[in-house]
Write an enzyme that holds these catalytic residues in place. Structure first.
Site: not given
Ligand code: UDX
Length: 456
Positions: A23, A122
């Site tokens: 987020h 948010d």
């Molecule tokens: C959460 C929910 O799981 C997701 O479904 C929703 O849409 C947004 O909130 P998350 O699971 O963290 O998010 O996934 P994502 O939305 O893909 O965001 C992850 C962020 O962390 C991306 O910007 C990604 O680039 C970053 N990241 C993640 C890294 O830079 N390195 C990592 O190792 C893992």
């Protein structure tokens, strides 16, 4: 960017992102875009969250973006390190939400000092419009997940007995049959969950910003806007790279990638919040092995679980894959990796930020969704034609053969050529659009602030 920064006087914006990395990232990215056009941004969050931001990304934040610590006085018995969702035991999450809600007066006090013109929040901070009201400034919801899911949720809330208007699409029909019960229960109940999902949108925000763009979600954006009766404005894919740190891991992984052939390698990562089961881990490991494709796999374990890589991965896996695979524990510089020319596919849980980043870099997706919006995001990815979902069986089990088959298809085989082409075309489309959506967002925000100041 079309908007001339000299045409607007500085606008002071306070942001209340939710405390999870998935987020916060879009808020930082939006802040970064706005800060180049004469906006001053205050990102307000708990010290634990701000220090997480600083550790991971923000060595280069511009002087127009300021991090403002928010203490939660109503959580005296919960150590401060838990005032964030990264590492917070899930059963304590409701306490964190309540602590925010009961701190509205304290936050109003802090805000008064910052003299903001606008508040952006948010949906997991549904109390925020009350703070804006106390300051007599407009509030704007910034929803960071897919609008497609939001439109489905609001559809069942408003019209539980009518079919979702886009149900001719096989992906949604399938999603509806598996998730409808949960959606209906959520929209009908008076629970805290319902208030969370709907409250932030229904309360007195003026407009809703959504992460995404009309070319892929236009009909869902229009539909949810008509259901809620508010203007929904897409902010674009919002992928900003410069604020990532150049640490040792980045340098090591990028130099490893430099030695691989163009588009030969898959990046395997499942976001920042959810964890794979042991069964999924095994299937993914064997699937990668069977695919014979190069890979970088980010393996994460819940805090305090003492997850040891050697014990978790199948016996002999690391030796068998040798230099074809690179395993990173905990975290990877995702955007830098996706932007590298050796990457030919992204095995992803389809978190919304990951989907946007993949589209931005023209990397086709091999979808392995887990929870919440991820299944519907995976279907949207297929609908748009930039990826393929690895379907689970009726018992929700993942299978190594299906994963290996789809990796090969998407990365190398002739049958995957159209997915690769669509992903590359998407990248070009996004490049040529530039910051079209941000220009529109700026116009909307300026108008909102002008309207509010003439009323004062
Ligand atoms: C959460 C929910 O799981 C997701 O479904 C929703 O849409 C947004 O909130 P998350 O699971 O963290 O998010 O996934 P994502 O939305 O893909 O965001 C992850 C962020 O962390 C991306 O910007 C990604 O680039 C970053 N990241 C993640 C890294 O830079 N390195 C990592 O190792 C893992």
């Amino acid at each position: 960017m079309d908007v001339n920064k000299n045409q607007i006087s500085p606008i002071r914006v306070v942001m209340f992102p939710w405390l999870a990395y998935g987020h916060i990232t879009p808020y930082l990215e939006l802040a970064k875009k706005l800060s180049t056009i004469n906006f001053i941004i205050y990102i307000c969050s708990t010290p634990a969250t701000l220090s997480f931001i600083e550790k991971k990304i923000t060595s280069k934040l511009s002087h127009s973006i300021k991090l403002v610590p928010l203490l939660l006085p109503n959580l005296p018995d919960l150590p401060r390190k838990y005032h964030t969702t990264n590492g917070l035991p899930p059963h304590l999450m409701p306490r964190l939400l309540e602590a925010f809600e009961s701190s509205v007066d304290d936050f109003s006090y802090i805000l008064a000092d910052l003299k903001p013109d606008l508040l952006i929040y948010d949906f997991l901070q549904p109390w925020a419009p009350l703070v804006a009201k106390n300051q007599n400034i407009p509030s704007v919801l910034f929803y960071t997940s897919s609008t497609t899911l939001m439109s489905l949720i609001f559809h069942y809330f408003k019209n539980p007995s009518i079919e979702f208007p886009f149900s001719d699409n096989i992906y949604y029909r399938e999603y509806e049959s598996s998730e409808k019960k949960w959606l209906l229960e959520l929209s009908a109940s008076n629970s805290k969950d319902r208030e969370l999902v709907f409250g932030g949108v229904e309360r007195s925000c003026e407009i809703v910003l959504v992460k995404g763009f009309r070319e892929i979600e236009g009909k869902y954006i229009d539909y949810v806007s008509s259901l809620v009766g508010k203007k929904f404005v897409p902010v674009g894919p919002l992928v900003v790279q410069e604020h990532e740190k150049d640490d040792e891991i980045s340098l090591d992984v990028l130099s490893w990638l430099d030695k691989k052939e163009k588009k030969s390698t898959v990046f395997v990562s499942f976001g920042s919040e959810y964890f794979l089961t042991k069964e999924d881990m095994d299937e993914i490991a064997y699937g990668l092995e069977l695919s014979k494709t190069n890979f970088i796999w980010v393996v994460r374990f819940p805090k305090g679980s003492n997850g040891l890589l050697d014990k978790t991965l199948p016996k002999g896996f690391v030796e068998r894959v040798g230099n074809r695979g690179k395993i990173l524990e905990g975290w990877a510089p995702q955007k830098k990796i996706l932007g590298h020319e050796s990457i030919g596919g992204f095995v992803s849980h389809c978190g919304w930020n990951s989907v946007m980043e993949s589209m931005n870099f023209g990397v086709p997706i091999i979808g392995v969704p887990m929870q919440i919006d991820q299944p519907i995001n995976a279907r949207l990815v297929e609908e748009v034609g930039v990826g393929v979902e690895v379907l689970r069986d009726n018992n929700r089990m993942l299978h190594r053969d299906s994963l290996a088959t789809i990796i090969k298809q998407v990365v190398v085989e002739n049958c995957g050529a159209s997915v690769r082409r669509n992903a590359a075309d998407m990248r070009e489309k996004l490049r040529s659009k530039g910051d079209e959506e941000i220009d529109e967002v700026v116009k909307e925000l300026v108008e909102l602030c002008n309207k509010s100041s003439t009323k004062k």
